[in-house]
Design an enzyme around this catalytic site. Sequence first.
Site, short mmCIF file in Angstrom:
data_model
loop_
_atom_site.label_atom_id
_atom_site.label_comp_id
_atom_site.label_asym_id
_atom_site.label_seq_id
_atom_site.Cartn_x
_atom_site.Cartn_y
_atom_site.Cartn_z
N GLY A 157 26.64 19.83 67.84
CA GLY A 157 26.39 19.71 66.40
C GLY A 157 24.91 19.43 66.20
N ARG A 158 24.60 18.82 65.06
CA ARG A 158 23.19 18.57 64.75
C ARG A 158 22.49 17.72 65.81
NH1 ARG A 158 25.70 17.68 59.63
NH2 ARG A 158 26.00 15.60 60.47
N ILE A 159 23.17 16.65 66.25
CA ILE A 159 22.51 15.75 67.22
C ILE A 159 22.47 16.42 68.61
CG2 ILE A 159 22.60 13.48 68.34
CD1 ILE A 159 23.94 12.41 65.76
N THR A 238 25.93 8.32 73.38
CA THR A 238 25.33 7.74 72.16
C THR A 238 26.23 7.99 70.94
OG1 THR A 238 24.10 9.80 71.90
CG2 THR A 238 22.90 7.93 72.83
N ARG A 240 30.37 7.47 70.13
CA ARG A 240 31.22 6.32 69.88
C ARG A 240 31.91 5.94 71.20
NH1 ARG A 240 28.80 5.84 65.80
NH2 ARG A 240 29.58 5.69 63.67
N GLU A 269 33.03 -2.78 70.56
CA GLU A 269 31.73 -3.42 70.31
C GLU A 269 31.92 -4.70 69.52
OE1 GLU A 269 29.19 -0.48 68.49
OE2 GLU A 269 29.59 0.93 70.09
N HIS A 286 24.06 -0.27 70.64
CA HIS A 286 24.25 0.70 69.56
C HIS A 286 22.97 0.88 68.73
CE1 HIS A 286 27.61 2.68 67.00
NE2 HIS A 286 26.48 3.29 66.80
#
Length: 325
Positions: A157-159, A238, A240, A269, A286
């Site tokens: 995707g974008r990341i 990076t 979840r 977390e 995070h």
Amino acid sequence: MSKPKLFSTHVLFEEPRRKLAEHFEVEYWTGEERPARAEVLKRVSGKDALICLLTEKIDGELLDAAGPNLRIVANVAVGFDNIDVPACTERKVAVTNTPGVLDETTADFAWTLLMAVARRLIEGDRMARSGAWTKWNLDQLCGTDVWGKTLGIIGLGRIGRAVARRAAGFRMRIIYNSTTRAAAEIEKELNAEYMSRDAVLEQSDFISLHVPLNAATRGLVGPAELAKMKRTAFLINTTRGPVVQEAALIDALERGQIAGAALDVFEREPFIPDGLRRDNVVLAPHLGSASVETRTRMALIAVENAIALFAGNRPPTILNPEALR
Ligand code: GLV
């Protein structure tokens, strides 16, 4: 006319605060720690709008506690696995997130982790800082080359694409798997080769995860997937925590099934299991999107979504347009 009432579970930054004040009667959670659930339930009661972080679980109970006035939940994050979107839609509550503004910053951080684990930066910092470094040595803290290796991206995707773009300078081979294959021109621009997930797992020296957390991706990387990775490979997460089965990862690290991991996210977390506190694991709390510029932009998007809704406009990054009243 009185302004709509908004509760923000964080004080945000100065610019978004200034904008909010023009349009809303705002109550902020000002505590240093994240607010307890009971506190959020109490403060959201009777509000027209809510700005929240990924630390807040937005579910039927919270929506009931808010009451019928609530019209929008603006999450200051791109991931929205903390929100029960159908429950919001059912109550005609709009949900918004912050896509697009954090891609480059998060990609920078995936690379920060990748480089740190490959070149043993944290171990080196610890040695230098503690005074344990007494002399240079030829075989001291030798890591793994990054340049020229194979980077595997799961989720383009974008990341994921922003991560791939950065690999060019390292002259890496880029392979990827994604639910939908990217257009030919994107593959060409990124020099990325589409493969089955198994082939990506088997051939990569570094695997970076960029899928959102949802029912299909929960536990995506488990014992079978880790067993397919090279013994010399590193896993970078990076996205979840629950995308990776943490117990299986610990087991793989203990057995030397993979070379190491660099993790920004965890299953529960802020809990980090002892099994992950190893020299060949880089741990971060995070921080993926944590630059002042990006976090400010994220807060501004949440604010703009809330303002748009009460101005009678479509919130720019609405996730459930069917909830608009
Ligand atoms: C951060 O993790 C986000 O989803 O924006």
